[in-house]
Design a protein around this motif. Structure first.
Motif, short mmCIF file in Angstrom:
data_model
loop_
_atom_site.label_atom_id
_atom_site.label_comp_id
_atom_site.label_asym_id
_atom_site.label_seq_id
_atom_site.Cartn_x
_atom_site.Cartn_y
_atom_site.Cartn_z
N GLU A 1 47.44 -10.65 33.55
CA GLU A 1 48.62 -11.44 33.20
C GLU A 1 49.49 -11.61 34.43
OE1 GLU A 1 51.72 -9.71 30.66
OE2 GLU A 1 50.62 -7.82 30.81
N HIS B 1 45.70 -19.85 29.27
CA HIS B 1 47.15 -20.06 29.39
C HIS B 1 47.51 -19.79 30.83
CE1 HIS B 1 51.43 -19.10 28.97
NE2 HIS B 1 51.39 -19.84 27.88
N ARG B 2 48.54 -20.44 31.32
CA ARG B 2 48.88 -20.28 32.73
C ARG B 2 49.26 -18.86 33.11
NH1 ARG B 2 53.10 -23.42 30.64
NH2 ARG B 2 55.01 -22.22 30.43
N SER B 3 49.55 -18.01 32.13
CA SER B 3 49.94 -16.63 32.41
C SER B 3 48.83 -15.61 32.21
CB SER B 3 51.14 -16.24 31.53
OG SER B 3 52.25 -17.03 31.84
N HIS C 1 45.83 -20.61 17.86
CA HIS C 1 46.58 -20.45 19.11
C HIS C 1 46.52 -19.04 19.68
CE1 HIS C 1 48.31 -24.38 18.50
NE2 HIS C 1 48.59 -24.03 17.25
N THR C 2 45.70 -18.18 19.14
CA THR C 2 45.70 -16.78 19.55
C THR C 2 44.29 -16.27 19.80
OG1 THR C 2 47.64 -16.46 18.15
CG2 THR C 2 46.55 -14.49 18.94
N ARG D 1 48.56 -15.47 23.15
CA ARG D 1 48.78 -16.85 22.69
C ARG D 1 48.42 -17.81 23.82
NH1 ARG D 1 51.00 -18.24 18.16
NH2 ARG D 1 51.92 -20.11 19.02
N PHE D 2 47.91 -18.97 23.46
CA PHE D 2 47.62 -19.97 24.47
C PHE D 2 48.14 -21.32 24.02
CE2 PHE D 2 43.81 -19.15 21.98
CZ PHE D 2 43.44 -20.41 21.55
N CYS D 3 48.26 -22.22 24.96
CA CYS D 3 48.89 -23.51 24.70
C CYS D 3 47.97 -24.45 23.90
CB CYS D 3 49.30 -24.17 26.00
SG CYS D 3 47.95 -24.50 27.13
N CYS E 1 45.32 -26.29 25.74
CA CYS E 1 44.18 -25.49 26.17
C CYS E 1 43.21 -25.17 25.04
CB CYS E 1 44.66 -24.17 26.77
SG CYS E 1 45.78 -24.38 28.15
N THR F 1 39.40 -23.92 25.61
CA THR F 1 39.21 -22.49 25.37
C THR F 1 38.10 -22.25 24.36
OG1 THR F 1 41.53 -22.06 25.89
CG2 THR F 1 40.35 -20.36 24.66
#
Length: 112
Positions: A25, A61-63, A77-78, A88-90, A93, A97
Motif C-alpha cells: 500500500e 487501485h492507485r494505492s 468493489h472489494t 476497496r478498488f475504484c 478498475c 481487475t
C-alpha cells in the motif's frame, strides 16, 4: 530460484520473496509491503515497482498492489485477502481487475 523484491529502507536492504508479499500500500511517498509475517516500508513509487513484479501482482487501485495468490474473493468493489483484510478498488478498475484475476486463476491456480 525465488523471485524477490529488493527494497532499501534507511541503511538496510531487504530481499522480500514475491511469494511472501500479501499486498503493498502507498502512504504518501512511502510504500508499505505487507508480508505473511511482517511489514517493511520504504520510499518509492509504484511506477518503479510494478515493472519489477510478475503476473501474480495486480494494481486494482492507485494505492494498492495485491498478490493474487492471497485473494480469497471479490465482489463489486472489494477484494478479500487470506489475512482477513479487504481492499476497496475504484469502479473504473473493476473490469480490468476481474479480468486479470480470472486469467490468473485459469492460468495458474486451476491447473492440476
Amino acid at each position: 530460484m525465488k523471485k524477490v523484491l529488493i527494497v532499501k529502507s534507511g541503511r538496510h536492504r531487504y530481499a522480500i520473496p514475491f511469494s511472501d508479499i500479501v499486498y503493498m500500500e502507498k502512504d504518501k511517498r512511502k510504500v508499505i509491503v505487507h508480508t505473511r509475517t511482517e511489514e517493511k516500508s520504504f520510499y518509492g513509487k509504484y511506477e518503479e515497482i510494478l515493472p519489477l513484479l510478475d503476473s501474480r501482482f495486480i494494481n486494482p487501485h492507485r494505492s494498492f498492489i495485491l498478490n493474487m495468490d492471497y485473494i480469497i474473493g471479490m465482489d463489486k468493489h472489494t477484494v478479500s485477502l487470506h489475512s482477513g483484510e479487504s481492499v476497496r478498488f475504484c469502479r473504473e478498475c473493476l473490469e480490468r481487475t476481474k479480468k486479470s484475476y480470472d486469467n490468473y486463476i485459469a492460468n495458474n491456480l486451476a491447473k492440476p
